[in-house]
Design a protein around this motif. Structure first.
Motif, PDB file in Angstrom:
ATOM      1  N   HIS A 335       0.774  -1.190   0.011  1.00 44.85           N
ATOM      2  CA  HIS A 335      -0.017  -0.164   0.047  1.00 44.85           C
ATOM      3  C   HIS A 335       0.865   1.385  -0.093  1.00 44.85           C
ATOM      4  O   HIS A 335       0.335   2.338  -0.155  1.00 44.85           O
ATOM      5  N   LEU A 336       2.260   1.022  -0.031  1.00 43.21           N
ATOM      6  CA  LEU A 336       3.116   2.255   0.144  1.00 43.21           C
ATOM      7  C   LEU A 336       3.855   2.443  -1.077  1.00 43.21           C
ATOM      8  O   LEU A 336       4.326   1.597  -1.609  1.00 43.21           O
ATOM      9  N   GLU A 337       3.933   3.570  -1.610  1.00 46.91           N
ATOM     10  CA  GLU A 337       4.801   3.951  -2.775  1.00 46.91           C
ATOM     11  C   GLU A 337       5.960   4.735  -1.776  1.00 46.91           C
ATOM     12  O   GLU A 337       5.689   5.611  -1.077  1.00 46.91           O
ATOM     13  N   PRO A 338       7.128   4.152  -2.081  1.00 44.42           N
ATOM     14  CA  PRO A 338       8.327   4.826  -1.339  1.00 44.42           C
ATOM     15  C   PRO A 338       8.736   6.060  -2.056  1.00 44.42           C
ATOM     16  O   PRO A 338       8.549   6.219  -3.271  1.00 44.42           O
ATOM     17  N   GLU A 339       8.936   6.991  -1.297  1.00 42.44           N
ATOM     18  CA  GLU A 339       9.367   8.405  -1.513  1.00 42.44           C
ATOM     19  C   GLU A 339      10.604   8.695  -0.933  1.00 42.44           C
ATOM     20  O   GLU A 339      10.918   8.178   0.359  1.00 42.44           O
ATOM     21  N   GLY A 340      11.199   9.806  -1.471  1.00 41.30           N
ATOM     22  CA  GLY A 340      12.432  10.173  -0.512  1.00 41.30           C
ATOM     23  C   GLY A 340      13.144  11.037  -1.471  1.00 41.30           C
ATOM     24  O   GLY A 340      12.615  11.732  -2.298  1.00 41.30           O
ATOM     25  N   MET A 341      14.646  11.098  -1.352  1.00 38.12           N
ATOM     26  CA  MET A 341      15.492  12.111  -2.232  1.00 38.12           C
ATOM     27  C   MET A 341      16.787  11.569  -2.289  1.00 38.12           C
ATOM     28  O   MET A 341      17.336  10.479  -1.594  1.00 38.12           O
ATOM     29  N   LEU A 342      17.516  12.300  -3.182  1.00 39.56           N
ATOM     30  CA  LEU A 342      18.843  11.921  -3.299  1.00 39.56           C
ATOM     31  C   LEU A 342      19.574  12.778  -2.420  1.00 39.56           C
ATOM     32  O   LEU A 342      19.294  14.135  -2.468  1.00 39.56           O
ATOM     33  N   THR A 343      20.640  12.314  -1.690  1.00 39.63           N
ATOM     34  CA  THR A 343      21.104  13.058  -0.426  1.00 39.63           C
ATOM     35  C   THR A 343      22.649  13.307  -0.476  1.00 39.63           C
ATOM     36  O   THR A 343      23.512  12.409  -1.268  1.00 39.63           O
ATOM     37  N   ILE A 344      23.056  14.325   0.049  1.00 34.02           N
ATOM     38  CA  ILE A 344      24.511  14.386   0.198  1.00 34.02           C
ATOM     39  C   ILE A 344      24.815  13.992   1.475  1.00 34.02           C
ATOM     40  O   ILE A 344      24.958  14.878   2.495  1.00 34.02           O
ATOM     41  N   GLY A 345      25.188  12.846   1.661  1.00 33.37           N
ATOM     42  CA  GLY A 345      25.441  12.070   2.934  1.00 33.37           C
ATOM     43  C   GLY A 345      24.092  11.656   3.466  1.00 33.37           C
ATOM     44  O   GLY A 345      22.798  12.253   3.370  1.00 33.37           O
ATOM     45  N   GLU A 346      24.015  10.429   4.327  1.00 30.40           N
ATOM     46  CA  GLU A 346      22.730  10.099   4.750  1.00 30.40           C
ATOM     47  C   GLU A 346      23.018   9.714   6.202  1.00 30.40           C
ATOM     48  O   GLU A 346      24.366   9.641   6.629  1.00 30.40           O
ATOM     49  N   LEU A 347      22.071   9.741   6.821  1.00 29.02           N
ATOM     50  CA  LEU A 347      22.327   9.359   8.445  1.00 29.02           C
ATOM     51  C   LEU A 347      21.077   8.561   9.027  1.00 29.02           C
ATOM     52  O   LEU A 347      19.993   8.348   8.574  1.00 29.02           O
ATOM     53  N   SER A 348      21.502   7.777   9.934  1.00 26.94           N
ATOM     54  CA  SER A 348      20.544   6.656  10.626  1.00 26.94           C
ATOM     55  C   SER A 348      20.820   6.482  11.973  1.00 26.94           C
ATOM     56  O   SER A 348      22.222   6.360  12.256  1.00 26.94           O
ATOM     57  N   SER A 349      20.334   6.092  12.747  1.00 22.77           N
ATOM     58  CA  SER A 349      20.497   5.193  14.079  1.00 22.77           C
ATOM     59  C   SER A 349      19.245   4.651  14.564  1.00 22.77           C
ATOM     60  O   SER A 349      18.239   5.099  14.529  1.00 22.77           O
ATOM     61  N   SER A 350      19.337   3.483  15.099  1.00 26.28           N
ATOM     62  CA  SER A 350      18.136   2.581  15.562  1.00 26.28           C
ATOM     63  C   SER A 350      18.064   2.304  17.078  1.00 26.28           C
ATOM     64  O   SER A 350      17.546   1.391  17.310  1.00 26.28           O
TER      65      SER A 350
END
Ligand SMILES: Nc1ncnc2c1ncn2[C@@H]1O[C@H](COP(=O)(O)OP(=O)(O)OP(=O)(O)O)[C@@H](O)[C@H]1O
Lengths: 370, 695
Positions: A335-350
């Motif tokens: 049911h979800l259309e992935p959306e987002g962007m091209l980035t200059i560096g990525e970040l995450s933490s879980s």
């Protein structure tokens, strides 16, 4: 919601159809081509929507496609109004004295000036504030020409050397991958200055790097063709992280005899020179999608993809395959259309490891109900 | 392809290399921990790292002894993950480290639960390292399913040991920084204190335990006249005045050497030899270790203050004497008038070589002394002043010195230094004369073998500061009158008491002890102030300040000699006191006047009707039973408006005021009076008959 034309009027009318409630935050991701003036956009949004934040990016993503023009807008429930934090352009920690919300669960969507030299230090500071319940996803804003400019905004203004953050009472299931392989290492970055590597193994960084790249390609690498040839995109640095893929630092330019990277490189850290090939990278993208999908424990509300602009430069014609691979991996959540962007560096933490700034990485975040 | 095991080693070494270099980059404890642990978290992909230190190692002074074995969380990353920030000394974590320098424990193993001091711990594993004997390092990984292998844990052991050393460095630095801060603060305080002490009005003396001067402040130098370097090596005994008994100083030392502060008023001798009184606090001082280190004394110069206080006390004393004198003056003066009057009459009729001549002379002398005494006493009474006129002080001073010339004798040289701008004062001529006379005679007495008497006048402008120190003065234009002699001078003791009524150093019968107190009383009544400056063998100067008035004053003709002039007019004497009435009658007759006498007002009126046109003047007592002198005059005036009146009174001036009488001083003669005064007054009135109305 993807908008093919990112004019102020269209963004406003599209935002109206989203029925953004006063407690929600509107995220606005604008692609750089034909982008509206950010300040104008901010002023217009302010008239109707109390809480919003966003940035400008080399491209926005919708489904399996990247769009150099257009915008993606997304409404998030919000724990508090979006924040603006200064990212120190100079050395030294910043962001360590923010009072971040400690709700459980909590997902922070973070858009930062990707060209800010202090970004790694800033994220380290933010990490010290984060509770285990707070997950973090986002990326560096900016334009593909890699020149610094005001690129992130909230109702308060348009900023450079800053990060904007929104906090949603959601869980986030993350998939973070790049697929680059170690070529040479470990090498010690014996002298660095924030995001500039000045020495590798006690020798001028460029000299060491050039020797490695030239040996692998059999072709000369000069300060002049460093960026243009695209060679550098193929041979990034990888900072060691135990039990995980190396953290990638893309070389961006030559500074004297050093190499400026996207993101900080701690002095005396051990690193490898990595090498990528298209198949590995595309496989990694799929893996990121799969991990995110597998980690979701509750109903996903949005799928956010932050894909590094340097992956597109590296993959060139095969970049579409990467996006398709991610979409395919996310298909179970149809049911979800992935959306987002091209980035200059990525970040995450879980909550499992430190919050860090990556390059040449794809971050897939499934934002799920609490 | 390199050997994977060898590659592992290289990887580990490069990690150790980075870690080793990440520590000790900052002497700040938090920054040092931050750099090291961040590196550790990033490279080892950990979710949490923390540094715990023993409270005793932190040595922040605030730690209670009992608490010193406990542990404090000094660093945590992420911070909010930390749940506890204190652990008791007997907590299982440090207890377990007692047996081995490090351990690792996974969630599914025993001992894990008791190791949890953080929020949100689910699964994973802890690795804990002892930080020397000052604390421990705690790391947490979510990703681990089992405890970290001993080999792996061990690989970090040495770098953690170095980290412990770097922390000790930070703590030492912190301690030092605190000490420096403390010292800076103490030094700042000391500087402030020193500034206060330097600028203080009070004298401050600091001595060592032996009592030798170690410090004196500028006020001390200013007040005592001794410079700091002059007193170096000396003790405060330097200031001993000889005014206190040895027991006084003994009590001081006994108090301070028992550790208590001593407070009292102390008289010290200044460098210039003069004495000054100080309210003094002497306190024992102790060094940092509490050992006696010397003494601190703070001395407030109260000499001036005491003088002002004394001036007030003195003024009060004089006032009560004045009141007393006023009360007895009437009867006393009547008696004296009789003694003197009859005495002088007797003297006139007693042959120079007669056998009674000496006795009569003594009677008159004694009467004069008594009269003088009464008159002096009466000046203590309060205003209204008789004959208040604006007087040119220079003229008055000149006049007075002329009159005094004879009494001062050949051996006293009189010098007058009269500033021509001196100006005028509002005063009674006779009172001013009395001031100058008293001072001049004192000077004469002080110069038995001759000397110089200097009379000086000058205009001065007094400011508020000066007036604050001189009771009774108000700021503004004044006249300074100074009488200085080259006589014997006074000791401090005499100087202090000189203004006291009845204080005298002269032989009995020679001095009354009233001279200076009368001067004091008069000056006070005129709104002025008097000051005495004298030292033994250095002469005496009496300075008097009187308010200056702008109007031009009268200049008196210099009266060289009093001549007795009589007359032929008819005079009615009204006096209820027979002795005085009798005397007046006789004096008047001896001066050639025709005299009628009556004992009261009614008689006087009936007599007047009979001798209506023959009366020239009425000499009347003021205070009489039934009808007083003023009442009488009013009645007389109705019959004879041009009739002249001269009042006699033995009362103090305020006695009139109390009766609501306001007499023209020119028509008043004070009892006791001499024949000469009476004669002069009568002629003044009778010869002036046509001019002006009567009282
Ligand atoms: N000019 C002076 N030189 C030295 N001592 C003085 C002088 N004037 C006053 N004294 C001292 O002050 C004392 C008090 O003086 P004061 O005028 O009140 O009384 P007296 O002179 O003793 O008595 P009297 O006024 O009746 O002569 C004197 O006895 C004398 O010791």
């Amino acid at each position: 919601m993807f908008l093919p034309h990112a004019s102020v009027t269209e963004i406003l009318s599209a935002a109206a159809t989203l029925n953004v409630s006063p407690g929600d935050t509107l995220m606005v991701l604008v692609a750089e081509h034909n982008a509206p003036d950010l300040d104008e956009l901010r002023n217009a949004l302010r008239q109707t929507i109390p809480r919003f934040f966003g940035g400008i990016f080399p491209a926005v993503l919708s489904g399996a496609r990247a769009h150099d023009e257009g915008a993606v807008i997304l409404a998030l429930p919000a724990l508090e109004p979006p924040r603006v934090c200064a990212v120190s352009a100079r050395a030294g920690p910043s962001g360590a004295d923010l009072a971040l919300p400690t709700a459980d669960p909590c997902t922070a969507v973070l858009l930062a000036d990707g060209m800010s030299p202090g970004i790694s230090e800033f994220l380290a500071g933010v990490f010290r504030q984060l509770g285990p319940a707070t997950h973090c996803v986002g990326g560096g804003a900016g334009v593909s020409a890699m020149v610094q400019r005001p690129c992130v905004f909230t109702a308060e203004g348009v900023f450079d050397n800053a990060a904007v953050m929104a906090f949603a009472p959601w869980r986030c299931s993350l998939g973070v991958q790049h697929g680059m392989k170690r070529l040479v290492g470990p090498i010690v970055a014996t002298r660095t200055r924030q995001n500039i590597i000045e020495e590798l193994n006690w020798r001028p960084a460029l000299e060491v790097y050039k020797a490695i790249v030239e040996r692998d390609t059999g072709q000369p690498l000069t300060a002049e063709n460093f960026y243009d040839s695209g060679r550098a995109w193929a041979y990034p640095f990888g900072l060691v992280r135990e039990g995980a893929e190396d953290v990638v630092r893309d070389p961006l330019a030559v500074v004297d005899h050093g190499i400026r990277c996207a993101g900080g490189v701690p002095e005396n850290t051990a690193l490898h020179v990595l090498k990528g090939d298209a198949d590995h990278l595309i496989a990694a993208a799929r893996r990121a999608g799969e991990r995110a999908a597998a980690g979701a424990r509750s109903r996903p509300r949005a799928a956010l993809i932050c894909d590094c602009v340097s992956r597109r430069m590296f993959l060139k014609g095969r970049f579409a395959e990467e996006l398709s691979a991610v979409s395919a991996a996310l298909r179970p959540i149809d049911h979800l259309e992935p959306e987002g962007m091209l980035t200059i560096g990525e970040l995450s933490s879980s909550g499992e490891s430190v919050l860090d700034f990556y390059n040449k990485t794809i971050v897939v975040g499934l934002l799920c109900d609490a | 392809m390199p050997d994977p095991a060898a590659n592992d080693v290289v990887g580990t070494i490069s990690l150790l290399y980075e870690l080793a270099l990440s520590m000790g980059q900052s002497l700040d404890l938090d920054a040092n921990c931050d750099l090291f642990i961040r590196t550790l978290l990033t490279r080892k992909n950990l979710a949490f790292g923390a540094v715990w230190l023993k409270a005793s190692a932190l040595k922040n002074g605030a730690t209670a002894e009992a608490d010193s074995g406990s542990y404090r969380l000094v660093y945590a990353n992420p911070r909010v993950r930390a749940r506890e920030d204190r652990l008791p000394a007997n907590h299982p974590l440090p207890a377990r480290l007692g047996n081995m320098p490090f351990f690792s424990v996974a969630a599914n193993e025993p001992g894990f639960a008791e190791a949890v001091t953080e929020n949100g711990i689910q699964g994973g594993a802890y690795t804990v390292y002892a930080l020397g004997d000052i604390g421990f390092l705690k790391l947490y990984s979510v990703l681990r399913r089992s405890a970290v292998s001993p080999v792996e844990v061990n690989s970090l052991r040495q770098v953690v040991a170095k980290f412990a050393v770097s922390i000790e460095g930070c703590l030492a630095h912190r301690q030092l920084a605190r000490q420096i801060e403390e010292r800076d603060r103490a030094e700042g305080e000391r500087r402030t204190l020193a500034m206060v002490v330097e600028q203080m009005e009070d004298c401050v003396i600091i001595t060592d335990a032996a009592g030798v001067f170690r410090y004196v402040n500028p006020a001390f130098e200013r007040v005592t006249g001794y410079a700091a370097r002059e007193v170096a090596g000396l003790t405060p005994r330097l200031l001993k005045s000889g005014r206190h008994l040895p027991e006084f100083y003994a009590a001081l030392w006994k108090t301070v050497s028992s550790g208590r502060p001593w407070r009292d008023r102390i008289v010290n001798r200044l460098k210039n030899g003069s004495l000054a009184t100080f309210d003094t606090i002497v306190a024992p001082a102790r060094d940092e270790k509490g050992r006696p280190a010397g003494y601190v004394a703070v001395l407030r110069d109260v000499t001036r203050l005491m003088e002002v206080e004394q001036q007030y006390a003195h003024a009060q004393k004089m006032e009560s004497i004045g009141r007393l004198a006023g009360g007895i003056a009437h009867d006393f003066n009547n008696t004296l008038t009789a003694v003197l009057g009859f005495g002088s009459l007797l003297l006139e009729t007693t042959p120079e070589d007669g056998p009674d001549r000496h006795a009569v002379e003594q009677i008159v002398l004694a009467g004069e002394r008594a009269a003088n005494l009464t008159r002096q006493l009466l000046t203590f009474s309060r205003p209204p002043m008789p004959e208040m006129r604006v007087m040119d002080l220079n003229a008055l001073a000149l006049n007075a010195t002329h009159l005094l010339r004879r009494s001062l004798g050949e051996d006293v040289e009189v010098v007058t230094l009269l500033d021509e701008h001196t100006g005028s004062v509002r005063a009674d001529v006779s009172l001013l004369n009395q001031i100058i006379t008293n001072l001049a005679l004192n000077a004469r007495d002080a110069m038995p073998r001759g000397g110089r008497l200097c009379l000086r006048t000058a205009p001065v402008e007094l400011d508020a500061a000066f007036c604050a120190e001189h009771a009774g003065l108000a700021p503004g234009p004044h006249i300074l009158l100074s009488v200085r002699d080259t006589g014997t001078g006074m000791t401090e003791e005499v100087r202090r008491r000189a203004f006291e009524p009845f204080f005298t150093t002269k032989r009995t019968g020679k001095g009354t002890g009233l001279g200076l107190s009368v001067v004091y009383g008069i000056v006070r009544r005129l709104g002025g102030c008097v000051e005495l400056d004298s030292r033994p063998d250095a002469g005496t100067e009496v300075r008097i300040w009187l308010p200056r008035v702008e109007a031009r004053g009268d200049t008196l003709p210099v009266e060289l000699e009093e001549k007795v002039v009589g007359g032929r007019e008819t005079i009615l004497v009204v006096e209820d006191e027979p002795m005085v009435r009798d005397l007046a009658t006789r004096l008047l007759r001896s001066l050639g006047y025709s005299v009628l006498e009556v004992g009261g007002g009614e008689e006087a009126l009936s007599l007047l009707r009979r001798y209506h046109d023959r009366l020239d003047l009425v000499l009347s007592d003021v205070v009489m039973p039934r009808m007083d002198g003023v009442e009488l005059t009013l009645q007389l005036r109705q019959e004879r408006p041009e009739l002249q009146v001269l009042y006699m009174s033995g009362f103090a001036d305020d006695a009139f005021a109390e009766r609501g009488l306001n007499l023209d001083p020119r028509r008043l003669i004070r009892k006791p009076f001499t024949k000469e005064t009476l004669a002069r007054k009568l002629r003044e009135i009778l010869d002036d008959r046509g001019s002006g109305a009567n009282a």
